[in-house]
Motif scaffolding. Structure first.
Motif, PDB file in Angstrom:
ATOM      1  N   PHE A  17       0.813  -1.218   0.000  1.00  0.00           N
ATOM      2  CA  PHE A  17       0.000   0.000   0.000  1.00  0.00           C
ATOM      3  C   PHE A  17       0.848   1.270   0.000  1.00  0.00           C
ATOM      4  O   PHE A  17       0.316   2.370   0.023  1.00  0.00           O
ATOM      5  CB  PHE A  17      -0.941   0.004   1.202  1.00  0.00           C
ATOM      6  N   ALA A  18       2.167   1.132  -0.059  1.00  0.00           N
ATOM      7  CA  ALA A  18       3.048   2.288   0.023  1.00  0.00           C
ATOM      8  C   ALA A  18       2.966   3.181  -1.219  1.00  0.00           C
ATOM      9  O   ALA A  18       3.161   4.380  -1.127  1.00  0.00           O
ATOM     10  CB  ALA A  18       4.496   1.844   0.250  1.00  0.00           C
ATOM     11  N   HIS A  19       2.686   2.612  -2.359  1.00  0.00           N
ATOM     12  CA  HIS A  19       2.617   3.407  -3.590  1.00  0.00           C
ATOM     13  C   HIS A  19       1.166   3.579  -4.006  1.00  0.00           C
ATOM     14  O   HIS A  19       0.402   2.620  -4.040  1.00  0.00           O
ATOM     15  CB  HIS A  19       3.417   2.728  -4.710  1.00  0.00           C
ATOM     16  N   HIS A  20       0.820   4.799  -4.355  1.00  0.00           N
ATOM     17  CA  HIS A  20      -0.569   5.099  -4.697  1.00  0.00           C
ATOM     18  C   HIS A  20      -1.070   4.289  -5.897  1.00  0.00           C
ATOM     19  O   HIS A  20      -2.233   3.938  -5.950  1.00  0.00           O
ATOM     20  CB  HIS A  20      -0.766   6.594  -4.937  1.00  0.00           C
ATOM     21  N   ARG A  21      -0.212   3.969  -6.848  1.00  0.00           N
ATOM     22  CA  ARG A  21      -0.689   3.197  -8.006  1.00  0.00           C
ATOM     23  C   ARG A  21      -1.129   1.799  -7.608  1.00  0.00           C
ATOM     24  O   ARG A  21      -2.082   1.274  -8.168  1.00  0.00           O
ATOM     25  CB  ARG A  21       0.380   3.132  -9.095  1.00  0.00           C
ATOM     26  N   ARG A  22      -0.467   1.193  -6.648  1.00  0.00           N
ATOM     27  CA  ARG A  22      -0.911  -0.122  -6.189  1.00  0.00           C
ATOM     28  C   ARG A  22      -2.249   0.001  -5.458  1.00  0.00           C
ATOM     29  O   ARG A  22      -3.144  -0.832  -5.635  1.00  0.00           O
ATOM     30  CB  ARG A  22       0.160  -0.775  -5.308  1.00  0.00           C
ATOM     31  N   ARG A  23      -2.406   1.043  -4.648  1.00  0.00           N
ATOM     32  CA  ARG A  23      -3.691   1.255  -3.965  1.00  0.00           C
ATOM     33  C   ARG A  23      -4.800   1.486  -4.979  1.00  0.00           C
ATOM     34  O   ARG A  23      -5.884   0.909  -4.880  1.00  0.00           O
ATOM     35  CB  ARG A  23      -3.594   2.435  -2.993  1.00  0.00           C
ATOM     36  N   TYR A  24      -4.542   2.340  -5.964  1.00  0.00           N
ATOM     37  CA  TYR A  24      -5.553   2.630  -6.983  1.00  0.00           C
ATOM     38  C   TYR A  24      -5.889   1.382  -7.796  1.00  0.00           C
ATOM     39  O   TYR A  24      -7.052   1.158  -8.147  1.00  0.00           O
ATOM     40  CB  TYR A  24      -5.079   3.739  -7.927  1.00  0.00           C
ATOM     41  N   ALA A  25      -4.879   0.587  -8.111  1.00  0.00           N
ATOM     42  CA  ALA A  25      -5.121  -0.640  -8.882  1.00  0.00           C
ATOM     43  C   ALA A  25      -5.996  -1.609  -8.093  1.00  0.00           C
ATOM     44  O   ALA A  25      -6.955  -2.170  -8.626  1.00  0.00           O
ATOM     45  CB  ALA A  25      -3.797  -1.301  -9.265  1.00  0.00           C
ATOM     46  N   LEU A  26      -5.681  -1.800  -6.822  1.00  0.00           N
ATOM     47  CA  LEU A  26      -6.486  -2.701  -5.994  1.00  0.00           C
ATOM     48  C   LEU A  26      -7.920  -2.187  -5.857  1.00  0.00           C
ATOM     49  O   LEU A  26      -8.872  -2.956  -5.945  1.00  0.00           O
ATOM     50  CB  LEU A  26      -5.839  -2.879  -4.623  1.00  0.00           C
ATOM     51  N   ARG A  27      -8.055  -0.890  -5.672  1.00  0.00           N
ATOM     52  CA  ARG A  27      -9.399  -0.315  -5.554  1.00  0.00           C
ATOM     53  C   ARG A  27     -10.158  -0.482  -6.866  1.00  0.00           C
ATOM     54  O   ARG A  27     -11.340  -0.834  -6.863  1.00  0.00           O
ATOM     55  CB  ARG A  27      -9.335   1.151  -5.175  1.00  0.00           C
ATOM     56  N   GLY A  28      -9.498  -0.267  -7.991  1.00  0.00           N
ATOM     57  CA  GLY A  28     -10.146  -0.445  -9.290  1.00  0.00           C
ATOM     58  C   GLY A  28     -10.612  -1.868  -9.494  1.00  0.00           C
ATOM     59  O   GLY A  28     -11.721  -2.106  -9.985  1.00  0.00           O
ATOM     60  N   LEU A  29      -9.790  -2.819  -9.101  1.00  0.00           N
ATOM     61  CA  LEU A  29     -10.182  -4.227  -9.226  1.00  0.00           C
ATOM     62  C   LEU A  29     -11.369  -4.546  -8.325  1.00  0.00           C
ATOM     63  O   LEU A  29     -12.244  -5.336  -8.702  1.00  0.00           O
ATOM     64  CB  LEU A  29      -9.008  -5.144  -8.888  1.00  0.00           C
ATOM     65  N   ARG A  30     -11.402  -3.963  -7.149  1.00  0.00           N
ATOM     66  CA  ARG A  30     -12.515  -4.214  -6.227  1.00  0.00           C
ATOM     67  C   ARG A  30     -13.813  -3.598  -6.736  1.00  0.00           C
ATOM     68  O   ARG A  30     -14.889  -4.143  -6.515  1.00  0.00           O
ATOM     69  CB  ARG A  30     -12.198  -3.648  -4.840  1.00  0.00           C
ATOM     70  N   MET A  31     -13.721  -2.454  -7.399  1.00  0.00           N
ATOM     71  CA  MET A  31     -14.921  -1.729  -7.812  1.00  0.00           C
ATOM     72  C   MET A  31     -15.503  -2.226  -9.135  1.00  0.00           C
ATOM     73  O   MET A  31     -16.659  -1.940  -9.432  1.00  0.00           O
ATOM     74  CB  MET A  31     -14.613  -0.234  -7.902  1.00  0.00           C
ATOM     75  N   HIS A  32     -14.708  -2.922  -9.929  1.00  0.00           N
ATOM     76  CA  HIS A  32     -15.158  -3.377 -11.242  1.00  0.00           C
ATOM     77  C   HIS A  32     -15.147  -4.890 -11.288  1.00  0.00           C
ATOM     78  O   HIS A  32     -14.580  -5.562 -10.448  1.00  0.00           O
ATOM     79  CB  HIS A  32     -14.259  -2.796 -12.341  1.00  0.00           C
ATOM     80  N   ASP A  33     -15.766  -5.392 -12.329  1.00  0.00           N
ATOM     81  CA  ASP A  33     -15.805  -6.841 -12.490  1.00  0.00           C
ATOM     82  C   ASP A  33     -14.400  -7.391 -12.653  1.00  0.00           C
ATOM     83  O   ASP A  33     -13.569  -6.805 -13.330  1.00  0.00           O
ATOM     84  CB  ASP A  33     -16.644  -7.222 -13.713  1.00  0.00           C
ATOM     85  N   ASN A  34     -14.180  -8.506 -12.016  1.00  0.00           N
ATOM     86  CA  ASN A  34     -12.929  -9.239 -12.172  1.00  0.00           C
ATOM     87  C   ASN A  34     -13.108 -10.255 -13.269  1.00  0.00           C
ATOM     88  O   ASN A  34     -14.170 -10.836 -13.372  1.00  0.00           O
ATOM     89  CB  ASN A  34     -12.581  -9.979 -10.872  1.00  0.00           C
ATOM     90  N   PRO A  35     -12.159 -10.579 -14.085  1.00  0.00           N
ATOM     91  CA  PRO A  35     -10.874  -9.899 -14.213  1.00  0.00           C
ATOM     92  C   PRO A  35     -11.008  -8.622 -15.029  1.00  0.00           C
ATOM     93  O   PRO A  35     -12.007  -8.401 -15.706  1.00  0.00           O
ATOM     94  CB  PRO A  35     -10.016 -10.914 -14.958  1.00  0.00           C
ATOM     95  N   MET A  36      -9.968  -7.791 -14.951  1.00  0.00           N
ATOM     96  CA  MET A  36      -9.910  -6.555 -15.734  1.00  0.00           C
ATOM     97  C   MET A  36      -8.726  -6.631 -16.674  1.00  0.00           C
ATOM     98  O   MET A  36      -7.661  -7.111 -16.297  1.00  0.00           O
ATOM     99  CB  MET A  36      -9.701  -5.333 -14.829  1.00  0.00           C
ATOM    100  N   ALA A  37      -8.925  -6.133 -17.879  1.00  0.00           N
ATOM    101  CA  ALA A  37      -7.796  -5.997 -18.795  1.00  0.00           C
ATOM    102  C   ALA A  37      -6.829  -4.989 -18.193  1.00  0.00           C
ATOM    103  O   ALA A  37      -7.252  -3.996 -17.581  1.00  0.00           O
ATOM    104  CB  ALA A  37      -8.270  -5.522 -20.160  1.00  0.00           C
TER     105      ALA A  37
END
Length: 111
Positions: A17-37
């Motif tokens: 969680f130290a880098h914002h891109r990893r946080r944003y990526a995880l949040r994006g995966l949680r908010m949208h259907d899995n899997p994501m391109a």
């Protein structure tokens, strides 16, 4: 689990969680259907990072985000067991550690 193992697990989670891109990526995966391109995930990260609609973000900026996800952030998340990346399909999916992701992301996310 001993105390040292618990500390290593906590350190690994905070590094994820130290880098914002990893946080944003995880949040994006949680908010949208899995899997994501991965390209769609890069769009989601770009939107959050720039606080703007995707139409207002340059393709070059999205490409830089895509490349950083591909080369750095997704491999780190995959090594930690938070996501699985299928290179043939170029798609990312949350792993079985999704409960941990949700638990810690709620604590660490400022909206």
């Amino acid at each position: 689990m001993d105390l040292q193992q618990a500390q290593r697990d906590i350190d690994a989670i905070f590094e994820m969680f130290a880098h914002h891109r990893r946080r944003y990526a995880l949040r994006g995966l949680r908010m949208h259907d899995n899997p994501m391109a991965l390209a769609d995930l890069a769009d989601e990260v770009a939107i959050r990072e720039n606080e703007a609609p995707i139409t207002e973000i340059s393709p070059e900026a999205v490409k830089r985000i895509y490349l950083s996800l591909y080369h750095t952030h997704i491999p780190k998340l995959e090594d930690a067991g938070f996501v699985q990346y299928d290179q043939d399909r170029d798609s990312v999916v949350l792993s079985g550690r999704v409960e941990q992701v949700e638990q810690y992301q709620e604590l660490l996310t400022v909206e």
